[in-house]
Design a protein around this motif. Structure first.
Motif, short mmCIF file in Angstrom:
data_model
loop_
_atom_site.label_atom_id
_atom_site.label_comp_id
_atom_site.label_asym_id
_atom_site.label_seq_id
_atom_site.Cartn_x
_atom_site.Cartn_y
_atom_site.Cartn_z
N THR A 42 0.80 -1.30 0.01
CA THR A 42 0.03 -0.08 -0.01
C THR A 42 1.00 1.33 -0.08
O THR A 42 0.67 2.23 -0.70
CB THR A 42 -0.95 0.09 1.23
OG1 THR A 42 -1.67 -1.01 1.33
CG2 THR A 42 -1.81 1.20 1.14
N VAL A 43 1.77 1.09 0.82
CA VAL A 43 2.78 2.31 0.78
C VAL A 43 3.63 2.59 -0.31
O VAL A 43 3.76 3.79 -1.20
CB VAL A 43 3.87 2.42 2.26
CG1 VAL A 43 4.82 3.29 2.17
CG2 VAL A 43 3.08 2.29 3.34
N ILE A 46 1.51 4.31 -2.76
CA ILE A 46 1.29 5.69 -2.36
C ILE A 46 2.35 6.28 -3.24
O ILE A 46 2.29 7.38 -3.54
CB ILE A 46 0.85 5.72 -1.01
CG1 ILE A 46 -0.34 5.33 -0.63
CG2 ILE A 46 1.31 7.24 -0.58
CD1 ILE A 46 -0.52 5.28 0.96
N TYR A 47 3.74 5.87 -2.79
CA TYR A 47 4.94 6.50 -3.13
C TYR A 47 4.97 6.65 -4.58
O TYR A 47 5.35 7.62 -5.21
CB TYR A 47 6.03 5.97 -2.51
CG TYR A 47 6.30 6.25 -1.26
CD1 TYR A 47 6.37 7.49 -0.77
CD2 TYR A 47 7.03 5.34 -0.27
CE1 TYR A 47 6.78 7.78 0.39
CE2 TYR A 47 7.25 5.58 0.88
CZ TYR A 47 7.03 7.02 1.27
OH TYR A 47 7.75 7.13 2.76
N ALA A 49 2.53 6.66 -6.98
CA ALA A 49 1.40 7.60 -7.37
C ALA A 49 2.13 9.21 -7.11
O ALA A 49 1.96 9.75 -8.15
CB ALA A 49 0.10 7.41 -6.54
N CYS A 50 2.47 9.19 -6.13
CA CYS A 50 3.36 10.74 -5.88
C CYS A 50 4.11 10.65 -6.96
O CYS A 50 4.35 11.76 -7.40
CB CYS A 50 3.65 10.77 -4.50
SG CYS A 50 2.44 10.66 -3.07
#
Length: 195
Positions: A42-43, A46-47, A49-50
């Motif tokens: 998940t993290v 997120i990274y 996507a950023c």
């Protein structure tokens, strides 16, 4: 380079998240190991996507700006995990003999992965090789990275949990203590970076 390759390149190196996933799969069973890996995936998503949205430089500069804070939080988390692991005795009474829940595994893994400095560094090294011509390609990249990471954690946790049944309680306790010591050593190394 495809999203699947990026996901595997960033996920596969042995580090704190791998140790935590393996330790939990050995002690609590496949579900605890997998949800730990799911938190890490998940993290990573997120990274990613950023990064693909162009926020990578801002994240890297924020990590550089908070150079002492990230290793300090990471050290505290690793030392906390280490203390909990070292204070626990493995029992084969059941995969959740300690009342360890999947949600707890997931949430603590998210916290650990968020403050693992290795993840954004690996992404920063890998993502420049990826061309993202349009927004749909960006979402495909994030989904592929997440899927590859989840698949890896599924394989790792399932394999380790299968091995669990063939090991004695004594061996499981030795592996558990060893993983706790390694996480503690990583925590001390992180703490040393703060100075």
């Amino acid at each position: 380079m495809s999203g699947v390759t990026v996901g595997l390149v960033v996920t596969m190196p042995v580090g704190p998240m791998s140790l935590l996933c393996i330790q939990r799969a050995l002690v609590f069973g496949a579900l605890a190991g997998f949800t730990t890996g799911l938190g890490a995936a998940t993290v990573l998503a997120i990274y990613t996507a950023c990064a693909v949205l162009g926020l990578g430089p801002a994240i890297i500069s924020a990590l550089v700006y908070s150079k002492a804070i990230v290793p300090a939080v990471s050290a505290c988390l690793l030392l906390w995990f280490s203390a909990r692991i070292l204070g626990r005795t493995v029992s084969l009474a059941g995969p959740t003999a300690d009342g360890h829940s999947a949600i707890s595994s997931y949430c603590s893994a998210v916290a650990c992965a968020l403050f693992n400095p290795l993840t954004p560094v690996l992404l920063a090294a890998v993502l420049p090789t990826v061309a993202l011509p349009e927004p749909r390609a960006a979402s495909t990249m994030v989904a592929a990275v997440f899927a590859a990471s989840v698949t890896w954690w599924l394989v790792v946790s399932g394999s380790v949990a299968a091995l669990r049944s063939s090991l004695s309680v004594t061996v499981l306790n030795l592996i558990n203590k060893a993983s706790g010591l390694v996480l503690g050593a990583l925590g001390i190394l992180m703490a040393a970076e703060c100075f």
